[in-house]
Design an enzyme around this catalytic site. Structure first.
Site, mmCIF file in Angstrom:
data_model
loop_
_atom_site.group_PDB
_atom_site.id
_atom_site.type_symbol
_atom_site.label_atom_id
_atom_site.label_comp_id
_atom_site.label_asym_id
_atom_site.label_seq_id
_atom_site.Cartn_x
_atom_site.Cartn_y
_atom_site.Cartn_z
ATOM 1 N N GLY A 46 35.416 39.024 29.813
ATOM 2 C CA GLY A 46 36.771 39.449 30.148
ATOM 3 C C GLY A 46 37.349 38.579 31.239
ATOM 4 N N GLN A 51 42.756 36.203 38.121
ATOM 5 C CA GLN A 51 41.651 35.261 38.342
ATOM 6 C C GLN A 51 42.064 33.811 38.121
ATOM 7 O OE1 GLN A 51 38.989 37.835 35.737
ATOM 8 N NE2 GLN A 51 37.488 36.870 37.075
ATOM 9 N N CYS A 93 31.026 38.717 36.913
ATOM 10 C CA CYS A 93 32.441 38.378 37.070
ATOM 11 C C CYS A 93 32.572 36.869 37.201
ATOM 12 C CB CYS A 93 32.997 39.065 38.318
ATOM 13 S SG CYS A 93 34.741 38.729 38.588
ATOM 14 N N LEU A 94 33.499 36.278 36.458
ATOM 15 C CA LEU A 94 33.680 34.826 36.515
ATOM 16 C C LEU A 94 34.141 34.370 37.906
ATOM 17 C CD1 LEU A 94 35.304 34.152 33.017
ATOM 18 C CD2 LEU A 94 33.005 33.501 33.753
ATOM 19 N N HIS A 135 36.978 47.057 34.800
ATOM 20 C CA HIS A 135 36.709 45.908 35.668
ATOM 21 C C HIS A 135 37.940 44.983 35.720
ATOM 22 C CE1 HIS A 135 33.885 42.501 37.012
ATOM 23 N NE2 HIS A 135 35.003 41.877 36.716
ATOM 24 N N GLU A 136 38.523 44.701 34.555
ATOM 25 C CA GLU A 136 39.670 43.775 34.509
ATOM 26 C C GLU A 136 40.917 44.401 35.122
ATOM 27 O OE1 GLU A 136 38.798 40.884 34.016
ATOM 28 O OE2 GLU A 136 36.917 41.282 32.987
ATOM 29 N N HIS A 139 40.941 43.976 38.750
ATOM 30 C CA HIS A 139 41.428 42.663 39.195
ATOM 31 C C HIS A 139 42.939 42.678 39.396
ATOM 32 C CE1 HIS A 139 38.006 39.974 39.179
ATOM 33 N NE2 HIS A 139 37.625 40.331 37.971
#
Ligand code: NI
Length: 163
Positions: A46, A51, A93-94, A135-136, A139
């Site tokens: 995701g 991000q 997480c990226l 999670h997204e 962000h």
């Protein structure tokens, strides 16, 4: 398609709150395509626009094993259907490369979103998709998975990633 630069914790831009999408135009489509490309290239499941330093309420997700099920959620929001039903998952997480943290979240939610054309949808997601969406959406609120762990652990990650 363009692979975009991903912001890394503790970059303060990851703390910005994203604005709702109002215009459903070509540039929105291009952003979602670039975000998917960036997510696949980074081997993530995701990615939120925050991000890639675009502060709009856009997330992309693919939780399929063979990476062939891209999903795009514009202006996503959710309500918890049962706050006693919880699910723990080792999240990555990226923006926090190299770290996984076990995080517990509600697993019965109703998700509402718009597609790239502005059409409204709602669905009760299942499995990993449920945690990934939360999670997204975090962000988009400037919240990161490290906010769920102890401050001691968070500082350790912060100093490692700064190097
Ligand atoms: Ni993330």
């Amino acid at each position: 398609m363009t692979v975009l630069n991903i912001l890394t914790f503790p970059d303060p831009r990851l703390r910005k709150v994203a604005a709702p999408v109002i215009k459903f135009d070509k540039s929105l489509k291009k952003l979602t395509e670039d975000m998917l490309e960036t997510m696949y290239q980074g081997n993530g499941i995701g990615l939120a626009a925050t991000q890639v330093n675009v502060h709009k309420r856009v997330i992309v997700i693919d939780v399929s094993d063979d990476r062939t099920d891209p999903k795009i959620f514009i202006n996503p929001e959710f309500e918890i259907k049962d706050n006693k039903s919880l699910f723990s998952f080792s999240e990555g997480c990226l923006s926090i490369p190299g770290y996984n943290e076990e995080i517990t979240r509600p697993d019965k939610i109703l998700l509402k979103w718009q597609d790239v054309n502005g059409k409204f949808h709602e669905e009760e997601p299942e499995g990993i998709l449920t945690v990934c969406i939360q999670h997204e959406i975090d962000h988009l609120e400037g919240k990161l998975m490290v906010d769920y762990i102890s401050s001691l652990k968070r500082e350790r990650i912060r100093s490692k990633l700064r190097k």
